[in-house]
Design an enzyme around this catalytic site. Sequence first.
Site, PDB file in Angstrom:
ATOM      1  CD1 TRP A 171     -11.648   4.342 -29.967  1.00  0.00           C
ATOM      2  CD2 TRP A 171     -10.055   3.647 -31.385  1.00  0.00           C
ATOM      3  NE1 TRP A 171     -10.956   5.443 -30.398  1.00  0.00           N
ATOM      4  CE2 TRP A 171      -9.977   5.047 -31.270  1.00  0.00           C
ATOM      5  CE3 TRP A 171      -9.145   2.993 -32.218  1.00  0.00           C
ATOM      6  CZ2 TRP A 171      -9.026   5.802 -31.952  1.00  0.00           C
ATOM      7  CZ3 TRP A 171      -8.195   3.744 -32.887  1.00  0.00           C
ATOM      8  CH2 TRP A 171      -8.140   5.122 -32.753  1.00  0.00           C
ATOM      9  CG  ASP A 252      -5.396  -0.813 -30.765  1.00  0.00           C
ATOM     10  OD1 ASP A 252      -4.411  -0.224 -30.265  1.00  0.00           O
ATOM     11  OD2 ASP A 252      -6.438  -0.219 -31.113  1.00  0.00           O
ATOM     12  CE  LYS A 288      -5.998   6.829 -24.944  1.00  0.00           C
ATOM     13  NZ  LYS A 288      -7.408   6.978 -24.995  1.00  0.00           N
TER      14      LYS A 288
END
Length: 443
Positions: A171, A252, A288
């Site tokens: 990311w 993460d 999300k």
Amino acid sequence: MLPPSSYLYMMGNFGLQILVIVISFLQSLGRITMAVAVDVSRFESITMAPPDPILGVSEAFRADTHEMKLNLGVGAYRTEELQPYVLGVVKKAENLMLERGEFKEYLPIEGLAAFNKATAELLLGADNPIIKQQRIATVQGLSGTGSLRLAAALIERYFTGAKVLISSPTWGNHKNIFNDARVPWSEYRYYDPKTVGLDFDGMISDIKAAPEGSFILLHGCAHNPTGIDPTPEQWEAIADVIQEKNHIPFFDVAYQGFASGSLDADASSVRLFAARGMELLVAQSYSKNLGLYAERIGAINVVCSSADAAARVKSQLKRIARPMYSNPPVHGARIVANVVGDPALFNEWKEEMELMAGRIKSVRQKLYDSICAKDKSGKDWSYILKQIGMFSFTGLNRAQSDNMTDKWHVYMTKDGRISLAGLSAAKCEYLADAIIDSFYNVS
Ligand code: PGU
């Protein structure tokens, strides 16, 4: 005519004194204002920053007026009508908050206690002995990003010089986070373009080669941007080498529930490491899985070998947070605490998450079918189906990705990533045409 300075010279000292007295008198009456002309900005040396590679894509999308335009840049879930989606359980939790007339006073620096309890339980499983033994330091953070940033600051302060290893690719914001926190980082091999799969041997050897005691950043599930996760056996081998080298795993977890549709299955990598008795860091995000993007709700968890160490780590995380933002916002924390803490809402959430994950899987399948039906070359597109989570890493290069946007009005990141969460079944054929054209007609 002489210049004004000549008259002043001729007036001599005495004349100058009189002039000063007259100016002071007029100033005291407010008749004269002394203005300094500013024609050069004090900010002249500040150059224009480039647009953000992910969030900047949405800005470009908004400016496009083409009717077929499609925003597959940011990882944000949309409905089949391509509208943003607020989960039913979130609306219910917000109604509960209104009914209870909850206050808006400051939270403690570490955040809402009910949220911190719920988030650690969701991550490790409610009956995990680590929680009972109080070996986990949990601090509510400003979503995934803010939680990663807190951990980076902790590393910079207490592990000065230690390196963080991040996957190649990862990311995009990971690098910014560690750069700004002044934490050195380097990459480990992850994606193999030849197989469009995991470069497992490369990953293991790079982790092995890192200086002992490095932090190894791992995506808990649904790796961003590749959509390629290690298998359970590969996770075991990764844990082996991390343990061998005395490294510290740093997870993460931004997509718990979104990879498989199951919250527990998606936490299995973290739980595997924790069950080995390893100390680890885990940043969580509810952007999300609960669709709470703008509420900025997440957490940083540090699993320690003793309750005492966890208490000390937590105290220092609070110390880092205090001058940064003082204390976190309450709204999202209450939503998560209400949803996870209420068995009926919790079950409803799981159903909604399965629905979201299911919709993404079905457009993934439809996109694959459409491409295969149109492309007669025999190229193997099956990697689209093998990838998991919100994204598909198409393998399109920068020029091909530019063609997707410039010619087809398909907005995506320049690394070739598309967010399937922003795709509808109705647009699959169009996207398939765009991909095939970009793949074969642009080098
Ligand atoms: N970690 C990973 C792996 C992510 O993909 C994201 C979000 C985050 C952390 C941070 O999420 P928070 O919103 O701070 O909770 N990545 C998305 C969202 C856009 C962005 O770049 O922030 C993405 O599209 O990659």
